[in-house]
Design a protein around this motif. Structure first.
Motif, PDB file in Angstrom:
ATOM      1  N   GLY A  91       0.672  -1.067  -0.009  1.00  0.00           N
ATOM      2  CA  GLY A  91      -0.073  -0.158   0.045  1.00  0.00           C
ATOM      3  C   GLY A  91       0.749   1.362   0.136  1.00  0.00           C
ATOM      4  N   MET A  92       2.040   1.324   0.834  1.00  0.00           N
ATOM      5  CA  MET A  92       2.927   2.446   0.729  1.00  0.00           C
ATOM      6  C   MET A  92       3.504   2.563  -0.461  1.00  0.00           C
ATOM      7  N   ALA A  93       3.671   1.499  -1.306  1.00  0.00           N
ATOM      8  CA  ALA A  93       4.323   1.950  -2.573  1.00  0.00           C
ATOM      9  C   ALA A  93       3.339   2.390  -3.443  1.00  0.00           C
ATOM     10  N   VAL A 187      -7.712   9.480  -3.003  1.00  0.00           N
ATOM     11  CA  VAL A 187      -8.760   9.029  -1.912  1.00  0.00           C
ATOM     12  C   VAL A 187      -8.279   7.491  -1.624  1.00  0.00           C
ATOM     13  N   ASP A 188      -7.783   7.382  -0.162  1.00  0.00           N
ATOM     14  CA  ASP A 188      -7.344   5.866   0.138  1.00  0.00           C
ATOM     15  C   ASP A 188      -8.518   5.476   0.621  1.00  0.00           C
ATOM     16  N   ASN A 189      -9.006   4.353   0.083  1.00  0.00           N
ATOM     17  CA  ASN A 189     -10.288   3.820   0.157  1.00  0.00           C
ATOM     18  C   ASN A 189     -10.219   2.344   0.978  1.00  0.00           C
ATOM     19  N   HIS A 209      -5.447   1.538  -2.679  1.00  0.00           N
ATOM     20  CA  HIS A 209      -5.934   0.600  -1.631  1.00  0.00           C
ATOM     21  C   HIS A 209      -4.524   0.151  -1.152  1.00  0.00           C
ATOM     22  N   SER A 210      -4.619  -0.097   0.323  1.00  0.00           N
ATOM     23  CA  SER A 210      -3.780  -1.158   0.839  1.00  0.00           C
ATOM     24  C   SER A 210      -4.517  -2.445   0.347  1.00  0.00           C
ATOM     25  N   VAL A 211      -3.785  -3.321  -0.622  1.00  0.00           N
ATOM     26  CA  VAL A 211      -4.598  -4.552  -0.618  1.00  0.00           C
ATOM     27  C   VAL A 211      -4.303  -5.518   0.393  1.00  0.00           C
ATOM     28  N   THR A 212      -3.322  -5.218   1.103  1.00  0.00           N
ATOM     29  CA  THR A 212      -3.123  -6.137   2.272  1.00  0.00           C
ATOM     30  C   THR A 212      -4.220  -6.008   3.199  1.00  0.00           C
ATOM     31  N   LYS A 213      -5.327  -5.232   3.234  1.00  0.00           N
ATOM     32  CA  LYS A 213      -6.446  -5.251   3.868  1.00  0.00           C
ATOM     33  C   LYS A 213      -7.561  -6.010   3.365  1.00  0.00           C
ATOM     34  N   PHE A 214      -8.805  -5.365   3.109  1.00  0.00           N
ATOM     35  CA  PHE A 214      -9.736  -6.141   2.780  1.00  0.00           C
ATOM     36  C   PHE A 214      -9.857  -6.990   1.382  1.00  0.00           C
ATOM     37  N   VAL A 340      -1.034  -5.289  14.468  1.00  0.00           N
ATOM     38  CA  VAL A 340      -1.602  -4.334  13.541  1.00  0.00           C
ATOM     39  C   VAL A 340      -2.173  -4.891  12.204  1.00  0.00           C
ATOM     40  N   SER A 341      -2.381  -4.110  11.373  1.00  0.00           N
ATOM     41  CA  SER A 341      -3.209  -4.447  10.096  1.00  0.00           C
ATOM     42  C   SER A 341      -4.759  -4.548  10.348  1.00  0.00           C
ATOM     43  N   LEU A 342      -5.435  -4.770   9.420  1.00  0.00           N
ATOM     44  CA  LEU A 342      -6.828  -4.798   9.568  1.00  0.00           C
ATOM     45  C   LEU A 342      -7.666  -5.517   8.256  1.00  0.00           C
ATOM     46  N   VAL A 375      -7.796   2.729  21.159  1.00  0.00           N
ATOM     47  CA  VAL A 375      -7.655   1.379  20.766  1.00  0.00           C
ATOM     48  C   VAL A 375      -8.297   1.259  19.698  1.00  0.00           C
ATOM     49  N   ARG A 376      -7.680   0.570  18.673  1.00  0.00           N
ATOM     50  CA  ARG A 376      -8.551   0.202  17.204  1.00  0.00           C
ATOM     51  C   ARG A 376      -8.660  -1.263  17.245  1.00  0.00           C
ATOM     52  N   LEU A 377      -9.857  -1.354  16.903  1.00  0.00           N
ATOM     53  CA  LEU A 377     -10.255  -2.889  16.734  1.00  0.00           C
ATOM     54  C   LEU A 377     -10.747  -3.218  15.214  1.00  0.00           C
TER      55      LEU A 377
HETATM   56  N1  LCS Z   1      -3.444   3.157   3.668  1.00  0.00           N
HETATM   57  C1  LCS Z   1      -4.158   2.740   4.836  1.00  0.00           C
HETATM   58  C2  LCS Z   1      -5.414   3.369   5.022  1.00  0.00           C
HETATM   59  C3  LCS Z   1      -3.697   1.788   5.719  1.00  0.00           C
HETATM   60  O1  LCS Z   1      -4.340   1.459   6.748  1.00  0.00           O
HETATM   61  C4  LCS Z   1      -2.331   1.350   5.219  1.00  0.00           C
HETATM   62  C5  LCS Z   1      -1.651   0.202   6.317  1.00  0.00           C
HETATM   63  C6  LCS Z   1      -1.641   1.518   4.366  1.00  0.00           C
HETATM   64  C7  LCS Z   1      -2.271   2.582   3.370  1.00  0.00           C
HETATM   65  C8  LCS Z   1      -0.286   1.255   3.807  1.00  0.00           C
HETATM   66  O2  LCS Z   1      -0.342  -0.282   3.145  1.00  0.00           O
HETATM   67  P1  LCS Z   1       0.688  -1.238   3.328  1.00  0.00           P
HETATM   68  O3  LCS Z   1       1.996  -0.617   2.689  1.00  0.00           O
HETATM   69  O4  LCS Z   1       0.808  -1.685   4.819  1.00  0.00           O
HETATM   70  O5  LCS Z   1       0.025  -2.483   2.680  1.00  0.00           O
HETATM   71  N2  LCS Z   1      -2.259   0.151   7.560  1.00  0.00           N
HETATM   72  C9  LCS Z   1      -1.950  -0.369   8.693  1.00  0.00           C
HETATM   73  C10 LCS Z   1      -2.499  -0.426   9.807  1.00  0.00           C
HETATM   74  O6  LCS Z   1      -3.300   0.423  10.085  1.00  0.00           O
HETATM   75  N3  LCS Z   1      -1.998  -1.254  10.433  1.00  0.00           N
HETATM   76  O7  LCS Z   1      -0.910  -2.101  10.109  1.00  0.00           O
HETATM   77  C11 LCS Z   1      -0.793  -1.523   8.720  1.00  0.00           C
END
Ligand code: LCS
Length: 399
Positions: A91-93, A187-189, A209-214, A340-342, A375-377
């Motif tokens: 996502g950061m890339a 917009v970061d969705n 998107h950080s596709v790491t997430k949803f 962390v992460s979500l 705190v984040r859940l």
């Molecule tokens: N944008 C949002 C809204 C995020 O929550 C994150 C990562 C990123 C971008 C960056 O994505 P990544 O490079 O990690 O794939 N958020 C994290 C969080 O809230 N907890 O751990 C990572």
């Protein structure tokens, strides 16, 4: 079934499963093939030269495109309703590529004060070194937002709901302001996913998107994606990504394609669970303020009704006992994992001030509403009764 293109009228549930993918024409493989190759053979020197010149379509080298990665790009472009997409390593890339591609020395960025910590910190620490300035504002406050614009503002970067405050920003109003100033709206969705919010409908220029997430949803991949309103913007960013090199790997893309097939159902189950958890939190004597867009009486209810199809599954809350109580809760939950992460199927709990937003200055965190006791859940897809029981035992132990 044939592949669903980005202009297809299919429902989002169908697009999750089919967009960008058709059974493989060689063997009929229903699952998309993984083209795990770094490079692609040319039939002749002329063909190689034509591909580099862009006069003949076809793949060259995986950093500059790959069929499996392209399937993911087509899929997410269809889900968001964009003209095209570029998948990234993380996502950061995605965030850093968009800043690199669109900002130059002397430019100014208006950025949400509460966004994922590193997205803000790279502007403050790294892009500042190249003469890019930024203002960090509470973007849910339109008057404050408007005051932040300067004649050099070229880009507005927001999250709505924001990480971790869950503040909701009016997308249409921000898009109008950005465009009137000659700036692009990014917009970061990540927090909503395209199931719950499609920012192009409200004037966004780029959705990421950080596709790491949803989108991936199983806490086993890091990745990112940029989606573009139009082809011209995609063409501006693509060469920067290909040369800077923050591109995705084919196996990563395949895992994310697999995850997206269940995106709609995961997002809805997690949201129903979150709604129940938020109600429990809001009624518990150990809990102070609960920030969840789905609770009644939310100040941004009208904006939410317009742009969001649901409140999502992230909840932030304060405990009456402050940080010490927060630590006890984080360590006292048995089902929710302290991580962390979500956006995965597992419920995760974390402490933004010491974890995801630790790189921000303390005074900046407080100004952004990220208090030390927050705190984040991230509510997952476990059985609702199990989640509620876990939360209740953890909270009761604080009394
Ligand atoms: N944008 C949002 C809204 C995020 O929550 C994150 C990562 C990123 C971008 C960056 O994505 P990544 O490079 O990690 O794939 N958020 C994290 C969080 O809230 N907890 O751990 C990572």
């Amino acid at each position: 079934m044939t592949t669903h293109g980005k202009n297809d009228k299919a429902s989002i549930d169908t697009l999750c499963i089919h967009a960008g993918q058709a059974p493989d024409p060689v063997f009929g493989s229903v699952a998309p093939p993984i083209f795990q190759t770094s490079t692609f053979a040319f039939q002749s020197t002329d063909q190689g030269a034509a591909r580099f010149a862009g006069t003949e379509p076809g793949y060259i080298y995986t950093r500059m495109g790959n069929p499996t990665i392209h399937m993911l790009e087509e899929n997410v472009a269809a889900l968001e309703g964009g003209a095209g997409a570029l998948a990234t390593a993380t996502g950061m890339a995605a965030v850093s590529t968009v800043f690199f591609a669109l900002l130059s020395q002397g430019d100014h960025v208006v950025c949400g004060a509460s966004v994922y910590g590193p997205s803000r910190v790279i502007l403050e620490r790294d892009f500042a070194r190249f003469g890019v300035s930024a203002s960090f504002v509470e973007t849910s406050d339109l008057a404050e937002l408007e005051r932040a614009f300067t004649p050099r503002t070229r880009l507005v970067f927001i999250e709505t709901p924001a990480n971790p405050t869950l503040a909701v920003t009016d997308l249409s109003a921000v898009a109008e302001m950005a465009h009137a100033a000659g700036a692009l709206l990014v917009v970061d969705n990540t927090f909503m996913s395209p199931i719950l919010q499609r920012p192009f409908r409200f004037g966004a220029d780029i959705v990421l998107h950080s596709v790491t997430k949803f989108l991936n949803g199983h806490s086993d991949v890091v990745g990112g994606i940029l989606v573009f309103r139009d082809e011209a913007l995609l063409k501006r960013v693509r060469p920067v990504l290909f040369y800077l090199g923050g591109t995705m790997d084919p196996h990563q893309a395949w895992l994310v394609l697999r995850g997206i097939k269940t995106l709609a159902m995961r997002v809805r189950v997690a949201q129903e669970n979150a709604q129940a958890c938020a109600a429990l939190l809001a009624g518990h004597p150990a809990v102070g303020e609960v920030r969840y867009p789905g609770l009644p009486g939310h100040p941004q209810a009208a904006v939410m009704a317009r742009q969001m199809e649901g409140p999502g599954s992230l909840i932030s809350f304060e405990l009456k006992g402050g940080l010490p109580a927060g630590k006890r809760l984080l360590e006292g939950l048995k089902l929710a994992t302290l991580a962390v992460s979500l956006g995965g199927v597992e419920t995760l709990i974390q402490h933004p001030a010491s974890m995801t937003h630790a790189a921000m200055r303390h005074e900046d965190r407080l100004a952004a509403g990220i208090t030390d006791g927050l705190v984040r859940l991230s509510v997952g897809c476990e059985g609702r009764e199990d989640l509620l029981a876990d939360l209740k035992q953890g909270l009761d132990a604080l009394l």
